[in-house]
Design an enzyme around this catalytic site. Sequence first.
Site, PDB file in Angstrom:
ATOM      1  N   HIS A 165      -0.858  -4.410  -9.856  1.00  0.00           N
ATOM      2  CA  HIS A 165      -0.833  -3.850 -11.178  1.00  0.00           C
ATOM      3  C   HIS A 165      -0.898  -5.553 -12.043  1.00  0.00           C
ATOM      4  CE1 HIS A 165       0.772  -0.050 -10.769  1.00  0.00           C
ATOM      5  NE2 HIS A 165       2.001  -0.764  -9.443  1.00  0.00           N
ATOM      6  N   LYS A 187       1.716 -12.995  -2.286  1.00  0.00           N
ATOM      7  CA  LYS A 187       2.770 -12.457  -2.968  1.00  0.00           C
ATOM      8  C   LYS A 187       3.974 -12.127  -2.543  1.00  0.00           C
ATOM      9  CE  LYS A 187       3.520  -8.144  -2.360  1.00  0.00           C
ATOM     10  NZ  LYS A 187       3.396  -6.859  -2.395  1.00  0.00           N
ATOM     11  N   ASN A 225       0.398  -1.273   0.181  1.00  0.00           N
ATOM     12  CA  ASN A 225      -0.223  -0.455   0.095  1.00  0.00           C
ATOM     13  C   ASN A 225       0.298   1.129  -0.015  1.00  0.00           C
ATOM     14  OD1 ASN A 225      -1.527  -2.139   1.464  1.00  0.00           O
ATOM     15  ND2 ASN A 225      -3.053  -0.646   0.494  1.00  0.00           N
TER      16      ASN A 225
END
Length: 237
Positions: A147, A127, A39
């Site tokens: 993305h 991730k 973030n």
Amino acid sequence: MDKINNIISLLQEEFPGLEPKPSKADPLDILIATMLSQNTTDKTSFLAFQNLKNNIGTWEDVLKAPISKIRNAVRVCGLTNQKSAAIKNLLKELKNKHGKLSLNYLNKMSDEEIYNDPLQYKGIGVKTISCVLAFSLGRDVFPVDTHVHRVTNRLGIVNAVTPVKTFEQVKDKIPEGKKFLFHTLLIRFGRKICRAQKPLCGRCRLYDDCEFPEKEKCSMLSSAEPVDNNFIILEHV
Ligand code: SF4
């Protein structure tokens, strides 16, 4: 798979010479850098990473440091309380389980074993694990960040509401040996052209492959020039 191969070829035309850059950095460095990058921008998370190293010291020093000092170091990249607590917790658990602050034991494990077991600490998701595998251990995996999640959905490669679901849907569709390459190309593409706001559909090589319902409208509005934002924290750790 044909669609993905075609997209990879088109993206290689868009970004000639762009290759994945495994940094060979220490896996624990990559893990913590990835945690910090959540973030926020890569530039601010890199600053936080440098603050931890320069202002506190080794990961042993960070483990011993009061939480307030860790908070001060990472404040620049936001989610201060959450990130500082997650880092402290990770270091504590790692020390308890393995007796030292090192993830080098991962080198001996398969991708599957790593996904399924040892990094299941609080605040660490698929991730983050993928980033450690790709950027530090040189494995051919496909980290899905915001993305990659956005672009693969717009292209119709997946239909998923979260990055974790995107990862599950896409990981077996990408040809072997091209996963990290595809990730690298999509990150560049998502930052430069298929941006979250005002994607540059009017100059997009993937227009014909894309299933984004608003691409026609966006193509009429996208007169802006693409901006290059090439700094990727995990290539600089
Ligand atoms: S056409 Fe637009 S939405 Fe589709 S991939 Fe290209 S930039 Fe992204």
